[in-house]
Design a protein around this motif. Structure first.
Motif, PDB file in Angstrom:
ATOM      1  N   ALA A  63       0.439   1.896   5.642  1.00  0.00           N
ATOM      2  CA  ALA A  63       0.258   1.809   4.184  1.00  0.00           C
ATOM      3  C   ALA A  63      -0.202   3.131   3.584  1.00  0.00           C
ATOM      4  O   ALA A  63      -0.692   3.161   2.453  1.00  0.00           O
ATOM      5  CB  ALA A  63      -0.749   0.707   3.857  1.00  0.00           C
ATOM      6  N   THR A  64      -0.048   4.243   4.309  1.00  0.00           N
ATOM      7  CA  THR A  64      -0.549   5.537   3.853  1.00  0.00           C
ATOM      8  C   THR A  64      -0.120   5.851   2.422  1.00  0.00           C
ATOM      9  O   THR A  64      -0.919   6.276   1.585  1.00  0.00           O
ATOM     10  CB  THR A  64      -0.076   6.661   4.788  1.00  0.00           C
ATOM     11  OG1 THR A  64      -0.683   6.489   6.072  1.00  0.00           O
ATOM     12  CG2 THR A  64      -0.462   8.029   4.242  1.00  0.00           C
ATOM     13  N   GLY A  65       1.143   5.643   2.090  1.00  0.00           N
ATOM     14  CA  GLY A  65       1.650   5.981   0.773  1.00  0.00           C
ATOM     15  C   GLY A  65       1.103   5.123  -0.346  1.00  0.00           C
ATOM     16  O   GLY A  65       1.250   5.468  -1.528  1.00  0.00           O
ATOM     17  N   LEU A  66       0.439   3.999   0.006  1.00  0.00           N
ATOM     18  CA  LEU A  66      -0.157   3.111  -0.998  1.00  0.00           C
ATOM     19  C   LEU A  66      -1.659   3.309  -1.119  1.00  0.00           C
ATOM     20  O   LEU A  66      -2.281   2.761  -2.031  1.00  0.00           O
ATOM     21  CB  LEU A  66       0.117   1.645  -0.624  1.00  0.00           C
ATOM     22  CG  LEU A  66       1.593   1.240  -0.535  1.00  0.00           C
ATOM     23  CD1 LEU A  66       1.700  -0.208  -0.037  1.00  0.00           C
ATOM     24  CD2 LEU A  66       2.287   1.404  -1.876  1.00  0.00           C
ATOM     25  N   ARG A  67      -2.224   4.086  -0.197  1.00  0.00           N
ATOM     26  CA  ARG A  67      -3.672   4.287  -0.227  1.00  0.00           C
ATOM     27  C   ARG A  67      -4.039   5.350  -1.258  1.00  0.00           C
ATOM     28  O   ARG A  67      -3.303   6.313  -1.447  1.00  0.00           O
ATOM     29  CB  ARG A  67      -4.188   4.688   1.157  1.00  0.00           C
ATOM     30  CG  ARG A  67      -4.101   3.567   2.165  1.00  0.00           C
ATOM     31  CD  ARG A  67      -4.877   3.871   3.438  1.00  0.00           C
ATOM     32  NE  ARG A  67      -4.168   4.763   4.335  1.00  0.00           N
ATOM     33  CZ  ARG A  67      -4.599   5.949   4.719  1.00  0.00           C
ATOM     34  NH1 ARG A  67      -5.746   6.429   4.238  1.00  0.00           N
ATOM     35  NH2 ARG A  67      -3.904   6.684   5.562  1.00  0.00           N
ATOM     36  N   PRO A  68      -5.193   5.189  -1.922  1.00  0.00           N
ATOM     37  CA  PRO A  68      -5.613   6.189  -2.913  1.00  0.00           C
ATOM     38  C   PRO A  68      -5.927   7.528  -2.253  1.00  0.00           C
ATOM     39  O   PRO A  68      -6.285   7.580  -1.073  1.00  0.00           O
ATOM     40  CB  PRO A  68      -6.863   5.562  -3.538  1.00  0.00           C
ATOM     41  CG  PRO A  68      -7.370   4.606  -2.506  1.00  0.00           C
ATOM     42  CD  PRO A  68      -6.159   4.084  -1.790  1.00  0.00           C
TER      43      PRO A  68
ATOM     44  N   GLY B 217      -5.674   0.450  -2.851  1.00  0.00           N
ATOM     45  CA  GLY B 217      -5.128   0.600  -4.186  1.00  0.00           C
ATOM     46  C   GLY B 217      -5.136  -0.722  -4.919  1.00  0.00           C
ATOM     47  O   GLY B 217      -5.654  -1.737  -4.410  1.00  0.00           O
ATOM     48  N   PRO B 218      -4.575  -0.779  -6.113  1.00  0.00           N
ATOM     49  CA  PRO B 218      -4.628  -2.004  -6.920  1.00  0.00           C
ATOM     50  C   PRO B 218      -4.056  -3.235  -6.217  1.00  0.00           C
ATOM     51  O   PRO B 218      -4.631  -4.324  -6.294  1.00  0.00           O
ATOM     52  CB  PRO B 218      -3.803  -1.638  -8.165  1.00  0.00           C
ATOM     53  CG  PRO B 218      -3.914  -0.151  -8.255  1.00  0.00           C
ATOM     54  CD  PRO B 218      -3.959   0.342  -6.844  1.00  0.00           C
ATOM     55  N   GLU B 219      -2.919  -3.077  -5.516  1.00  0.00           N
ATOM     56  CA  GLU B 219      -2.306  -4.239  -4.863  1.00  0.00           C
ATOM     57  C   GLU B 219      -3.188  -4.776  -3.748  1.00  0.00           C
ATOM     58  O   GLU B 219      -3.376  -5.995  -3.604  1.00  0.00           O
ATOM     59  CB  GLU B 219      -0.925  -3.871  -4.324  1.00  0.00           C
ATOM     60  CG  GLU B 219       0.111  -3.617  -5.411  1.00  0.00           C
ATOM     61  CD  GLU B 219       1.476  -3.324  -4.826  1.00  0.00           C
ATOM     62  OE1 GLU B 219       1.622  -3.373  -3.586  1.00  0.00           O
ATOM     63  OE2 GLU B 219       2.404  -3.045  -5.611  1.00  0.00           O
TER      64      GLU B 219
END
Length: 270
Positions: free
Chosen positions: A121-126, A172-174
Motif C-alpha cells: 500500500a506504499t502509494g496510498l500511504r501519506p 490515508g483517508p481510505e
C-alpha cells in the motif's frame, strides 16, 4: 552504505563508485528527477535490504520477505519496484522511506503479513511523518464518537472528563475510514484496555520489593493519554505518570496490543 559524496556523484551522472558499493547481486536506480537513489542490496544468505538515499541522508525501506525485488524503475514523480513474481509497488521517495508501526516480530505471529500489507500500500500511504489524522475522544464520563480534529493536537478544544488522543498511524483517508469501526470498539473497551495495560507495565517493571498497596494504587497512578491505531488494527497506548515516581521525568511507557486487545510488549518512550 554509500556516503553523501557517492550519492551526489551518481545523481550528477557518475554512478560507477555507487555500483561498486552496491555490490554483486544488488540493484540500484539513480533518479536525478527525484533527487534520490533507490538501492536494494542482497546479503550472502539471499536476504534483501533497501534504502532511499539522498545527498546527506539515508532512509531504510522495510521489504517483506515475500516481495523479492527484481527491477527498480522511476518516472518524474515515483519509483516503481517489481518483484520476481511480477507484482509492482509504486510510490514517491518519501512514501517508500516514511516508517510505519508494526509490533515486533518476536511478539507478533502475523508480522510478515503486516509488513507486506503496508509495503504493497506504499502509494496510498501519506508522505508525512505525522499520522494522517488525530482524533480526540472523551473516555469519561462516557465515550464520544471518534471524529477528525485536524493534524495537530493543538486544534482540539477541551472536553469534560478524561481526554484521549487517538492517532491513525500511516493511514490515508481510505484506510482511516476502514479502521474507524475498530477505533470505536477500542473506545468502548477502553476501561479494559487501560486495566490490562497498567497490569502489563507493572509485571514488566516491578522489582519485587513493592508493597501490595503500591500494586493496588498503580493503575490510578498511570494515566493514558494517547492511543495509536496501526494499519493492522494492532495498537499502542501511551501512559504518563505525573508524579515521576516509577519513571524518570521525560520518559513514559507505551504498551503495544494486538487487535484482539491483548497486551504483548511495552517500550519506554522519551
Amino acid at each position: 552504505m554509500p556516503n553523501s559524496r557517492i550519492i551526489a556523484s551518481a545523481l550528477n551522472g557518475d554512478a560507477e563508485e555507487l555500483r561498486r558499493a552496491v555490490g554483486t547481486g544488488g540493484l540500484m536506480c539513480v533518479a536525478p528527477e527525484l533527487s534520490s537513489v533507490f538501492v536494494v542490496r542482497t546479503a550472502a544468505d539471499g536476504a534483501q535490504t533497501a534504502t532511499v538515499d539522498l545527498p546527506g541522508s539515508t532512509a531504510f525501506v522495510r521489504l517483506p520477505r515475500s516481495f523479492r525485488v527484481r527491477r527498480i524503475g522511476h518516472d518524474s514523480e515515483r519509483f516503481t519496484l517489481t518483484s520476481a513474481d511480477g507484482r509492482s509497488v509504486t510510490g514517491t521517495p518519501r512514501q517508500f522511506s516514511t516508517g510505519y508501526k508494526v509490533i515486533a516480530e518476536e511478539h507478533n505471529p502475523w508480522y510478515e503479513q503486516h509488513v507486506e500489507e503496508a509495503f504493497l500500500a506504499t502509494g496510498l500511504r501519506p508522505e508525512s511523518l505525522l499520522p494522517t489524522r488525530i482524533l480526540h475522544v472523551c473516555t469519561a464520563p462516557e465515550p464520544a464518537e471518534p471524529r477528525p480534529e485536524g493534524r495537530t493536537a493543538g486544534t482540539a478544544a477541551a472536553v469534560p472528563g478524561r481526554r484521549l488522543e487517538m492517532w491513525f498511524d500511516s493511514a490515508g483517508p481510505e484506510k482511516t475510514a476502514e479502521l474507524l469501526p475498530h477505533a470505536r470498539r477500542l473506545v468502548a473497551e477502553f476501561d479494559r484496555i487501560r486495566r490490562d495495560g497498567t497490569a502489563f507495565i507493572w509485571t514488566a517493571f516491578a522489582e519485587g520489593d513493592e508493597t501490595e498497596e503500591e500494586k493496588a494504587r498503580f493503575p490510578e497512578v498511570m494515566t493514558p493519554h494517547t492511543l495509536v491505531v496501526y494499519r493492522s488494527g494492532d495498537f499502542e497506548v501511551h501512559f504518563e505518570e505525573p508524579g515521576n515516581r516509577y519513571f524518570m521525568d521525560g520518559y513514559w511507557p507505551a504498551v503495544q496490543y494486538r487487535a484482539d486487545l491483548t497486551p504483548v510488549h511495552v517500550t519506554i518512550e522519551a
